[in-house]
Design a protein around this motif. Structure first.
Motif, PDB file in Angstrom:
ATOM      1  N   THR A  70       0.824  -1.248  -0.065  1.00  0.00           N
ATOM      2  CA  THR A  70       0.029   0.081   0.029  1.00  0.00           C
ATOM      3  C   THR A  70       1.007   1.204   0.144  1.00  0.00           C
ATOM      4  O   THR A  70       2.040   1.171   0.386  1.00  0.00           O
ATOM      5  N   VAL A 101      -2.144   7.578  -2.583  1.00  0.00           N
ATOM      6  CA  VAL A 101      -2.682   7.601  -3.968  1.00  0.00           C
ATOM      7  C   VAL A 101      -1.986   8.664  -4.489  1.00  0.00           C
ATOM      8  O   VAL A 101      -1.354   9.522  -4.077  1.00  0.00           O
ATOM      9  N   GLY A 102      -2.255   8.487  -5.907  1.00  0.00           N
ATOM     10  CA  GLY A 102      -1.715   9.682  -6.874  1.00  0.00           C
ATOM     11  C   GLY A 102      -0.321   9.276  -7.455  1.00  0.00           C
ATOM     12  O   GLY A 102      -0.068   8.111  -7.816  1.00  0.00           O
ATOM     13  N   ALA A 128       2.239   6.203  -6.193  1.00  0.00           N
ATOM     14  CA  ALA A 128       1.755   4.858  -6.411  1.00  0.00           C
ATOM     15  C   ALA A 128       2.203   4.647  -7.884  1.00  0.00           C
ATOM     16  O   ALA A 128       2.860   3.785  -8.242  1.00  0.00           O
ATOM     17  N   THR A 129       1.833   5.658  -8.813  1.00  0.00           N
ATOM     18  CA  THR A 129       1.998   5.531 -10.006  1.00  0.00           C
ATOM     19  C   THR A 129       3.484   5.435 -10.491  1.00  0.00           C
ATOM     20  O   THR A 129       4.295   4.699 -11.363  1.00  0.00           O
ATOM     21  N   VAL A 157      -2.329  -0.746 -10.050  1.00  0.00           N
ATOM     22  CA  VAL A 157      -2.487   0.302  -9.073  1.00  0.00           C
ATOM     23  C   VAL A 157      -3.985   0.436  -8.795  1.00  0.00           C
ATOM     24  O   VAL A 157      -4.901   0.851  -9.725  1.00  0.00           O
ATOM     25  N   PRO A 195      -6.556   2.291  -6.567  1.00  0.00           N
ATOM     26  CA  PRO A 195      -6.799   3.376  -5.834  1.00  0.00           C
ATOM     27  C   PRO A 195      -8.232   3.144  -5.139  1.00  0.00           C
ATOM     28  O   PRO A 195      -8.800   2.238  -5.296  1.00  0.00           O
ATOM     29  N   GLY A 196      -8.256   4.123  -4.093  1.00  0.00           N
ATOM     30  CA  GLY A 196      -9.671   4.119  -3.320  1.00  0.00           C
ATOM     31  C   GLY A 196      -9.717   3.181  -2.244  1.00  0.00           C
ATOM     32  O   GLY A 196     -10.855   2.724  -1.708  1.00  0.00           O
ATOM     33  N   THR A 242      -9.270   2.468   1.933  1.00  0.00           N
ATOM     34  CA  THR A 242      -9.061   3.147   3.076  1.00  0.00           C
ATOM     35  C   THR A 242      -8.585   2.323   4.236  1.00  0.00           C
ATOM     36  O   THR A 242      -8.923   1.148   4.225  1.00  0.00           O
ATOM     37  N   GLN A 299      -6.252   7.010   3.210  1.00  0.00           N
ATOM     38  CA  GLN A 299      -6.594   6.716   1.824  1.00  0.00           C
ATOM     39  C   GLN A 299      -5.470   6.377   1.218  1.00  0.00           C
ATOM     40  O   GLN A 299      -4.621   7.001   1.024  1.00  0.00           O
ATOM     41  N   GLU A 300      -5.564   5.222   0.431  1.00  0.00           N
ATOM     42  CA  GLU A 300      -4.139   4.578  -0.001  1.00  0.00           C
ATOM     43  C   GLU A 300      -4.510   3.916  -1.383  1.00  0.00           C
ATOM     44  O   GLU A 300      -5.724   3.727  -1.901  1.00  0.00           O
ATOM     45  N   ALA A 301      -3.720   3.494  -2.086  1.00  0.00           N
ATOM     46  CA  ALA A 301      -3.805   2.848  -3.288  1.00  0.00           C
ATOM     47  C   ALA A 301      -2.958   1.300  -2.952  1.00  0.00           C
ATOM     48  O   ALA A 301      -2.039   1.209  -2.215  1.00  0.00           O
TER      49      ALA A 301
END
Length: 111
Positions: A11, A14-15, A18-19, A36, A38-39, A41, A54-56
């Motif tokens: 994990t 996000v954003g 992660a990419t 990846v 996203p979304g 919790t 909030q994680e990916a």
């Protein structure tokens, strides 16, 4: 002897983080594919408190033989003090897909 494969879960924020992590692992041929997702919790204890983030989720496909290098690189680049890195062995998968993974991981890149 054919290679053994694994799925590595990690994990991260996000954003771009992660990419960028996903792209780095594939470019360096430590992974053949990183999904990846996203979304998420995540709720977890950290430093005496219950936290929520909030994680990916990264789903990283690789060979077991490359895991140590992948883990080292992921820890170097990961923004978390204690990143989640969990390995799940692949017991069975489509043979052509596994061959594709190995081909990417071991073919010499073009100059």
């Amino acid at each position: 002897m054919s290679p053994e494969y694994c799925l590595v879960l990690s994990t991260c924020p996000v954003g771009d983080t992660a990419t960028n992590l996903a792209r780095l692992l594939v470019q360096e041929r430590l992974a053949a594919c990183v999904n990846v997702l996203p979304g998420l919790t995540s709720i977890y204890p950290w430093q005496g408190a219950i936290e929520s983030s909030q994680e990916a989720l990264l789903l990283i496909k690789t060979e077991k033989a490359l895991y140590t290098r992948l883990e080292t690189r992921l820890r170097e680049q990961h923004p978390y003090e204690l990143p989640e890195i969990v390995v799940i062995p692949v017991e069975r998968a489509l043979p052509d897909y596994l061959q594709w993974i190995s081909q990417w991981l071991h073919d010499t890149p073009s100059p």
